[in-house]
Design a protein around this motif. Structure first.
Motif, PDB file in Angstrom:
ATOM      1  N   ARG A  10       0.831  -1.205   0.000  1.00  0.00           N
ATOM      2  CA  ARG A  10       0.000   0.000   0.000  1.00  0.00           C
ATOM      3  C   ARG A  10       0.860   1.247   0.000  1.00  0.00           C
ATOM      4  O   ARG A  10       0.619   2.209  -0.713  1.00  0.00           O
ATOM      5  CB  ARG A  10      -0.905   0.030   1.232  1.00  0.00           C
ATOM      6  CG  ARG A  10      -2.079  -0.890   1.148  1.00  0.00           C
ATOM      7  CD  ARG A  10      -3.135  -0.337   0.204  1.00  0.00           C
ATOM      8  NE  ARG A  10      -4.106  -1.354  -0.108  1.00  0.00           N
ATOM      9  CZ  ARG A  10      -5.067  -1.740   0.726  1.00  0.00           C
ATOM     10  NH1 ARG A  10      -5.170  -1.185   1.913  1.00  0.00           N
ATOM     11  NH2 ARG A  10      -5.907  -2.677   0.379  1.00  0.00           N
ATOM     12  N   HIS A  11       1.901   1.197   0.825  1.00  0.00           N
ATOM     13  CA  HIS A  11       2.704   2.399   0.924  1.00  0.00           C
ATOM     14  C   HIS A  11       3.389   2.715  -0.386  1.00  0.00           C
ATOM     15  O   HIS A  11       3.507   3.865  -0.799  1.00  0.00           O
ATOM     16  CB  HIS A  11       3.739   2.271   2.044  1.00  0.00           C
ATOM     17  CG  HIS A  11       4.450   3.550   2.311  1.00  0.00           C
ATOM     18  ND1 HIS A  11       5.730   3.785   1.908  1.00  0.00           N
ATOM     19  CD2 HIS A  11       4.022   4.696   2.889  1.00  0.00           C
ATOM     20  CE1 HIS A  11       6.069   5.017   2.248  1.00  0.00           C
ATOM     21  NE2 HIS A  11       5.057   5.583   2.847  1.00  0.00           N
ATOM     22  N   PHE A  14       0.399   3.741  -2.943  1.00  0.00           N
ATOM     23  CA  PHE A  14      -0.381   4.943  -2.681  1.00  0.00           C
ATOM     24  C   PHE A  14       0.420   6.217  -2.838  1.00  0.00           C
ATOM     25  O   PHE A  14      -0.133   7.299  -2.911  1.00  0.00           O
ATOM     26  CB  PHE A  14      -0.987   4.885  -1.262  1.00  0.00           C
ATOM     27  CG  PHE A  14      -2.221   4.044  -1.213  1.00  0.00           C
ATOM     28  CD1 PHE A  14      -2.434   3.048  -2.138  1.00  0.00           C
ATOM     29  CD2 PHE A  14      -3.183   4.254  -0.240  1.00  0.00           C
ATOM     30  CE1 PHE A  14      -3.569   2.264  -2.109  1.00  0.00           C
ATOM     31  CE2 PHE A  14      -4.322   3.487  -0.205  1.00  0.00           C
ATOM     32  CZ  PHE A  14      -4.510   2.483  -1.132  1.00  0.00           C
ATOM     33  N   GLN A 328       3.376   5.719  12.387  1.00  0.00           N
ATOM     34  CA  GLN A 328       2.870   4.389  12.043  1.00  0.00           C
ATOM     35  C   GLN A 328       3.625   3.307  12.821  1.00  0.00           C
ATOM     36  O   GLN A 328       3.021   2.359  13.300  1.00  0.00           O
ATOM     37  CB  GLN A 328       3.062   4.170  10.554  1.00  0.00           C
ATOM     38  CG  GLN A 328       2.046   3.224  10.001  1.00  0.00           C
ATOM     39  CD  GLN A 328       2.294   2.962   8.540  1.00  0.00           C
ATOM     40  OE1 GLN A 328       3.119   2.120   8.200  1.00  0.00           O
ATOM     41  NE2 GLN A 328       1.609   3.680   7.690  1.00  0.00           N
ATOM     42  N   LEU A 427       4.210   8.054  18.645  1.00  0.00           N
ATOM     43  CA  LEU A 427       2.873   8.460  18.219  1.00  0.00           C
ATOM     44  C   LEU A 427       2.711   9.973  18.273  1.00  0.00           C
ATOM     45  O   LEU A 427       2.101  10.575  17.402  1.00  0.00           O
ATOM     46  CB  LEU A 427       1.835   7.814  19.145  1.00  0.00           C
ATOM     47  CG  LEU A 427       1.467   6.393  18.785  1.00  0.00           C
ATOM     48  CD1 LEU A 427       0.603   5.787  19.858  1.00  0.00           C
ATOM     49  CD2 LEU A 427       0.748   6.375  17.446  1.00  0.00           C
ATOM     50  N   ARG A 880      -8.650  16.824   2.847  1.00  0.00           N
ATOM     51  CA  ARG A 880      -7.919  15.585   3.067  1.00  0.00           C
ATOM     52  C   ARG A 880      -6.858  15.762   4.141  1.00  0.00           C
ATOM     53  O   ARG A 880      -6.678  14.931   5.024  1.00  0.00           O
ATOM     54  CB  ARG A 880      -7.270  15.143   1.764  1.00  0.00           C
ATOM     55  CG  ARG A 880      -6.443  13.920   1.982  1.00  0.00           C
ATOM     56  CD  ARG A 880      -6.075  13.225   0.722  1.00  0.00           C
ATOM     57  NE  ARG A 880      -5.269  12.063   1.092  1.00  0.00           N
ATOM     58  CZ  ARG A 880      -5.044  11.057   0.303  1.00  0.00           C
ATOM     59  NH1 ARG A 880      -5.557  11.030  -0.895  1.00  0.00           N
ATOM     60  NH2 ARG A 880      -4.310  10.049   0.710  1.00  0.00           N
ATOM     61  N   ARG A 883      -8.264  15.971   7.689  1.00  0.00           N
ATOM     62  CA  ARG A 883      -8.891  14.783   8.233  1.00  0.00           C
ATOM     63  C   ARG A 883      -7.922  13.633   8.399  1.00  0.00           C
ATOM     64  O   ARG A 883      -8.244  12.649   9.051  1.00  0.00           O
ATOM     65  CB  ARG A 883      -9.991  14.310   7.282  1.00  0.00           C
ATOM     66  CG  ARG A 883     -11.198  15.148   7.427  1.00  0.00           C
ATOM     67  CD  ARG A 883     -12.196  14.741   6.383  1.00  0.00           C
ATOM     68  NE  ARG A 883     -13.370  15.547   6.598  1.00  0.00           N
ATOM     69  CZ  ARG A 883     -14.577  15.042   6.629  1.00  0.00           C
ATOM     70  NH1 ARG A 883     -14.763  13.762   6.436  1.00  0.00           N
ATOM     71  NH2 ARG A 883     -15.596  15.822   6.852  1.00  0.00           N
ATOM     72  N   TYR A 884      -6.840  13.789   7.759  1.00  0.00           N
ATOM     73  CA  TYR A 884      -5.886  12.697   7.692  1.00  0.00           C
ATOM     74  C   TYR A 884      -5.507  12.252   9.090  1.00  0.00           C
ATOM     75  O   TYR A 884      -5.135  13.076   9.923  1.00  0.00           O
ATOM     76  CB  TYR A 884      -4.658  13.218   6.934  1.00  0.00           C
ATOM     77  CG  TYR A 884      -3.655  12.180   6.543  1.00  0.00           C
ATOM     78  CD1 TYR A 884      -4.043  10.916   6.184  1.00  0.00           C
ATOM     79  CD2 TYR A 884      -2.316  12.509   6.500  1.00  0.00           C
ATOM     80  CE1 TYR A 884      -3.115   9.987   5.800  1.00  0.00           C
ATOM     81  CE2 TYR A 884      -1.384  11.588   6.115  1.00  0.00           C
ATOM     82  CZ  TYR A 884      -1.786  10.327   5.767  1.00  0.00           C
ATOM     83  OH  TYR A 884      -0.855   9.414   5.384  1.00  0.00           O
ATOM     84  N   GLU A 885      -5.593  11.022   9.348  1.00  0.00           N
ATOM     85  CA  GLU A 885      -5.241  10.384  10.613  1.00  0.00           C
ATOM     86  C   GLU A 885      -6.183  10.785  11.739  1.00  0.00           C
ATOM     87  O   GLU A 885      -6.590  11.910  11.822  1.00  0.00           O
ATOM     88  CB  GLU A 885      -3.789  10.703  11.021  1.00  0.00           C
ATOM     89  CG  GLU A 885      -2.852   9.910  10.157  1.00  0.00           C
ATOM     90  CD  GLU A 885      -1.394  10.237  10.431  1.00  0.00           C
ATOM     91  OE1 GLU A 885      -1.150  10.996  11.377  1.00  0.00           O
ATOM     92  OE2 GLU A 885      -0.544   9.731   9.699  1.00  0.00           O
TER      93      GLU A 885
END
Ligand SMILES: Nc1ncnc2c1ncn2[C@@H]1O[C@H](COP(=O)(O)OP(=O)(O)OP(=O)(O)O)[C@@H](O)[C@H]1O
Ligand SMILES: [Mg+2]
Lengths: 885, 271
Positions: A10-11, A14, A328, A427, A880, A883-885
């Motif tokens: 995915r990484h 994307f 992540q 985090l 985007r 809202r991301y994360e």
């Protein structure tokens, strides 16, 4: 495993832009080095391929100074005692008549000679075929070098002429005396000498060979028409037979190769100088002439530099791309993914990228090589023959593996850092920062280790003693020390870089500047990676431009001595006869003197009229001029003196045609005399000496003539040229060149020769640009929330873009300045190493051109590289981001 | 009574260094019995999240001990601590922390993917496995993951969002996904950091009911951190934290957990 693959996949998918960029960075890094390796390898192969296939494959043809048949074993042993000489092989030749054996009942023997003077009988040692592949046996067997039986190999032509075949016996007979007349140079005259009469002047030994005695040999094989067998009239036998056969006429020469990794041609020449002379050294000089050797060393060093820079950029690209994913890492660890598995995720991802890059590098390298071949850019300079024969797979694969390994290291390093953070730190922060304690951290240990290694390596010395030339090794160590030192300084005082950038930014005002400043202090890792990358690449740019400038200034010095105020004219034979007339009818051409007669000993010896000494630095020295004319003396060009290590008043032994080895005294070292537009390594002797020792006449020869009138301006020279052309007629004037033109051609040639360095540099600069691009993309990603927020509260996209541009521009300035700081000592080291390697008198020149290109280049690269990320930031979808994360 | 599933002793956490060194959590000793629903209430900045992070093994305390499932959490290696977290704990972050590159469906299944094929490393820890004390599910009984995912998707009404990526969700939806992720593997203990912070009061109530049911029906343990007194009413015990200090004497439990009781205590502690 599924999770690992899913996340990695995915990484990669994307963020296709980032994936492609990283792969491109890796690919370009590898491709640059692979291309240089391939071109270098094939440049040498192409040089090799030019060797005539009529000769044995040997680097050197060595002639003993002492011509004494009895000395042969001693000479051979002397040569074999040198480690750097490989395949020392003695051979001797003579003219003999070959006759099929007269049998009692058969027909009379048929005999053959070649053009009335016998065929070439060559006696060789076994290493001729073992080591030098000097001949190939087509039919029958090779000579048995161990046996005492007289054996021969015949060329097919000889065998057919006399109707013999393998297994037959043949007789070797000395040609009748009249056919053996040789001309010798005696007191400036070519004299015909009949052997046996004047030949044995002293009458020392008893006549060993009865002129008409026939010697019986068995034909053991026929030669294939290649190398020595290419000559139609060739007969080979063993050296032990040759000694008996040639007797007092035995004149032994040697073939030998030398270990090019251990010694250069000059080293060989210097080691042998006292008892031997090297004939036809040009054959050995393929890639071995000092300038060429220095050049190739330079190219290889540059390739090495590219490898280092490439790996550095690859490492940083990978590590920075991981930095943005610390959150992540934190999350996955919070959810119970162990470090081992996490490492798996990132290694898979990095591995895929690295392999993608390696794959890409194959395509890129192929293109780069194709472009270099098309542009005739070789590792021996411009315009040398270059065909791609083969790819040096060993080193190429090595480089690829190194690229992949460094990519993975680039993944592992920040990963280790990230997983040392507590989960919550990871985090919260989302990025890792460089450690603030100066003497901790992997990067630091690596650098400090490198620093510590330098003195150790210094004392231990170059690997294998001769694998790397000593000056090159020293330069390498010094350079490594300086680079590691500067990098360590930057790491220890890591606040320096952000502070410098901020100080620069303070020149400007406005909200975007304030923002840029704040982000700079919060991103040490990125700042360090970007700026250090720029610094390294542009230090390399500076290095190369400086060396080129040094070389050019050396050439300008040579021009001033050997070219200015001169007119070079190449006349055909009839016009050459007019040269004396010319001197009368065109008054300024009084000094139109021939420089066309040459002999080759260890170097080029050219006859230069003593009248030339009336001009220039030696003008007025009557004694010197007389000695030049009457004594065995010579004048050396500066490069010749430097290369061979002679100074004024040294004795140089040259092998003459008249008297064998003769000592010539060095009268002066200067480039002013004897230069013809193709060779800078030469010695000038007077025409009188040329006649006396080599029996060659200067007058009425085609070739170069020089008119030299100090103070003549270019215009005068051109007018003079026109008048000369008028007298001799256009057709007979083969070439006419102003000295100054030749000088500028030399300079232009340097530029062309340096094309390969520029090619490598352009590639590494591109690599640096990709590094910056990546870093700035990451900066945008890192700051997307912040940028989004700023946009949301009213900052325009343009302002955001400007913020990035200003920031990156500041990186460029700091990187460029540091590049200079690093580049100047490196350039000084390089100039010194090249001087030691090539005997060129290179002096480091701080040229405005180098300064300018580095500063402008660094800023340009930084600014251009940020355009795309800036555009991206400009077009980010606010919703985007927020809202991301 | 059995060994509590979670026990802390003299837990301290300092941030900063030198002069700026301040305790964020001070001397917290807390026990959570298996199968209980425990809430810690406190104002913003009181150290709730920090406490939760420490007891879940995410952030080491400055001093003091944490026993989770009978094991000294910070006496374990980093690796075993991680595995313990994987096998025992479901965590709902205050800031949802979804993985942007994974779909809603994949984000929910993340713990399943992480645990897939791995034997529970700490099976011997005594309390390992969901619902060991009630419900009847044996530890790590072959749970029907598909049914569990379907159930959570149903409860959280995420059915039409399964293929969406986090950035396409509303704040409440992200919150629900992160709760579903915490529940999906039926961990023995669920730790939730303000799980209702971003959702409507109705949706928040549904989440709390789900937690309650997990506790009652599956025997899972719940440790909730919140400043919302309505959430606290779902729990068996309520503890109060202020300035990093747990006011144990004011804790409520059982029938004491009422709206009035909580309000009184908050007022008394001037929270
Ligand atoms: N990494 C850190 N460095 C310094 N101080 C910190 C750090 N993390 C948290 N703090 C401080 O610790 C205190 C407690 O933080 P914590 O997140 O535990 O509060 P909280 O009770 O969860 O608040 P909220 O209800 O607002 O989430 C806060 O004052 C915060 O500023
Ligand atoms: Mg909190």
């Amino acid at each position: 495993m599924k999770l690992i693959l899913l996340l990695a996949w995915r990484h990669l998918v994307f963020r296709p832009g980032k994936t492609l960029l990283s792969a491109l960075g890796i690919g370009l890094g590898i491709a640059t080095v692979v291309a240089v390796l391939t071109v270098d390898h094939n440049t040498l192969l192409s040089q090799h391929a030019r060797r005539s296939f009529t000769d044995p494959e040997s680097d050197l043809l060595i002639q003993p100074l002492e011509r004494n048949p009895a000395a042969y074993p001693r000479q051979a042993a002397a040569l074999r005692s040198h480690d750097f000489l490989k395949g020392v092989t003695a051979f001797a030749t003579g003219k003999w008549t070959v006759r099929s054996q007269v049998t009692e009942d058969g027909p009379a023997g048929k005999e053959t000679t070649f053009r009335g003077s016998g065929v070439d009988v060559m006696a060789v040692e076994s290493s001729a075929v073992d080591h030098h592949a000097a001949y190939v046996v087509d039919e029958g067997a090779d000579l048995d070098f161990g046996s005492d039986e007289p054996q021969l190999l015949l060329s097919r032509w000889v065998a057919e002429q006399i109707g013999v075949t393998v297994g037959d016996l043949v007789e070797l007979v000395r040609p009748p005396a009249r056919q053996r007349v040789v001309t010798r140079c005696v007191d400036g005259k070519m004299v015909k000498i009949v052997p046996g009469a004047a030949g044995r002047r002293q009458g020392g030994g008893p006549p060993t060979t009865d002129d008409d005695r026939a010697l019986l040999f068995r034909v053991v094989g026929l030669l294939a028409p290649t190398n020595l067998g290419f000559a139609r009239h060739r007969v080979l036998t063993t050296m032990s037979q040759g000694v008996k056969l040639f007797g007092d006429d035995l004149s032994v020469h040697f073939w030998a190769d030398f270990d090019m990794a251990a010694i250069d041609f000059l080293g060989v020449e210097a080691a042998l100088r006292n008892s031997f002379t090297i004939k036809e050294p040009k054959r050995a000089l393929a890639g071995q002439a000092p300038e060429e050797a220095a050049f190739r060393s330079g190219v290889r060093l540059c390739g090495f530099l590219a490898l280092f820079l490439g790996l550095y950029v690859i490492f940083n690209t990978m590590s920075m791309s991981l930095v943005e994913r610390v959150r992540q890492i934190g999350l996955l660890r919070a959810l119970g993914v162990t470090r081992g598995r996490l490492a798996g995720i990132f290694l898979v991802e990095g591995g895929v990228l690295a392999l993608l890059g390696a794959g890409l590098s194959v395509l890129l390298a192929e293109r780069i090589v194709a472009v270099m071949v098309a542009a005739r850019i070789t590792t021996l300079g411009f315009g040398k023959p270059l065909e791609i024969h083969e790819v040096p797979y060993g080193p190429v694969v090595g480089v690829m593996v190194a690229g992949v390994v460094f990519s993975l290291l680039g993944v592992v390093y920040p990963f280790l850092r990230a997983s040392k953070l507590s989960v919550i730190d990871a985090l919260r922060r989302g990025v890792i920062e460089m450690s603030r304690q100066p003497f901790k951290g992997t990067r630091r240990s690596v650098l400090l280790g490198l620093l510590a290694l330098v003195p150790v390596a210094w004392f231990v010395g170059a690997p294998g003693g001769h694998v790397v030339a000593q000056p090159l090794w020293e330069a390498f160590l010094q350079a490594t020390g300086i680079v590691a030192g500067v990098m360590a300084l930057l790491l220890v005082f890591q606040g320096m870089l952000p502070s410098a950038v901020k100080a620069l930014l303070s020149v400007f005002r406005g909200p975007t500047i304030t923002l840029a400043k704040s982000t700079v202090s919060g991103a040490r890792h990125r700042v360090f990676a970007t700026i250090s990358g720029l610094m390294l690449v542009f230090a390399a740019v500076f290095l190369v431009v400086s060396v080129l400038e040094s070389l050019k200034s050396e050439t300008r010095g040579f021009s001033a001595a050997a070219l200015d105020d001169r007119l070079f004219v190449k006349l055909n034979p009839e016009a050459a006869a007019l040269s004396a007339t010319l001197r009368g009818s065109v008054p300024e051409t009084r000094s139109l003197l021939p420089i066309n007669t040459e002999v080759f000993t260890a170097f080029l010896v050219r006859s230069v009229d003593a009248r030339m000494l009336g001009v220039g630095s030696l003008a007025g020295d009557k004694d010197l001029t007389r000695a030049y004319r009457e004594r065995p003396t010579l004048i050396l060009s500066t490069r010749c003196a430097d290369d061979f290590g002679y100074v004024t008043d040294d004795r140089v032994t040259l092998v003459t045609d008249a008297d064998g080895p003769v000592e010539f005294r060095v009268l002066a070292v200067t480039d002013e005399y004897g230069f013809a537009p193709d060779d800078r390594i030469f010695a000038a002797v007077s025409p009188e000496n040329m006649r006396r020792y080599w029996c060659r006449e200067s007058n009425n020869q085609p070739g170069w003539y020089v008119a030299w009138a100090p103070g003549l301006a270019d215009d005068d020279l051109e007018e003079l040229a026109a008048r000369i052309e008028g007298v001799v007629g256009a057709g007979r004037l083969l070439d006419l060149r102003l000295g100054r033109e030749i000088g500028s051609e030399y300079l232009a040639q340097h530029d062309r020769d340096f094309a390969i360095f520029y090619a490598i540099l352009v590639l590494t600069v591109m690599l640096a640009a990709i590094g910056v691009l990546n870093a700035m993309f990451i900066a945008v990603m890192e700051r997307r929330r912040e940028i989004g927020l700023l946009r949301a509260v009213g900052l325009t996209g343009g302002q955001v873009a400007r913020m990035l541009l200003v920031e990156s521009g500041a990186f460029g300035v700091v990187g460029g300045v540091l590049g200079l700081v690093l580049g100047i000592p490196l350039a000084i080291i390089a100039a010194r190493a090249l001087t030691a390697l090539s005997h060129l008198d290179l002096v480091f020149v701080l040229s405005p051109r180098a300064l300018g290109s580095v500063l402008a280049g660094a800023i340009l690269v930084a600014v251009v590289a940020v355009l795309l990320p800036a555009l991206r930031a400009n077009h980010m979808k606010l919703s985007r981001i927020m809202r991301y994360e | 009574m059995d060994e509590p599933i979670l026990r802390t002793q003299g837990l301290y956490k300092f941030y900063g260094s030198g002069e700026g060194r301040v305790p964020v959590v001070r001397d917290v000793s807390l026990e959570v019995a298996a199968g209980r629903f425990v809430t810690v209430m406190g104002p913003s900045g009181s150290g709730k999240s920090t406490l939760l992070h420490m007891v879940s093994g995410l952030e080491p305390p400055s001093s003091g001990t944490v026993h989770l499932g009978g094991l000294d959490l910070y006496g374990l290696s980093e690796r075993r601590r991680t595995l313990l977290r994987r096998d025992l704990v479901g965590f709902v972050f205050q800031f949802y922390n979804l993985i942007p590159n994974l779909t809603v469906d994949e984000n929910i299944r993340l713990p399943l993917m992480i645990g897939a094929g791995a034997a529970p490393v700490l099976a011997g820890a005594g309390v390992a496995g969901g619902g060991a004390t009630g419900g009847g599910d044996s530890p790590r009984a072959p749970l029907d993951h598909e049914a569990e995912v379907a159930r959570l998707v149903e409860v959280f009404q995420l059915g039409d969002k399964l293929k969406s990526y986090p950035h396409q969700l509303s704040g409440g939806e992200m919150q629900r996904v992160s709760v579903a992720r915490a529940l999906v593997s039926r961990p023995a203990i669920i730790m939730a950091d303000e799980p209702t912070g971003n959702i409507s009061s109705q949706a928040g109530e549904e989440v709390m009911q789900l937690f309650r049911r997990s506790c009652d029906e599956m025997g899972q343990t719940l440790l909730l951190v919140t400043h919302n007194s309505r959430d606290a009413l779902f729990s068996d015990e309520v503890h109060f934290i202020k300035d990093g200090h747990l006011h144990a004497e004011s804790s409520l439990s059982g029938a004491g957990v009422t709206a009035d009781g909580v309000a009184d205590t908050l007022a008394r502690l001037r929270i």
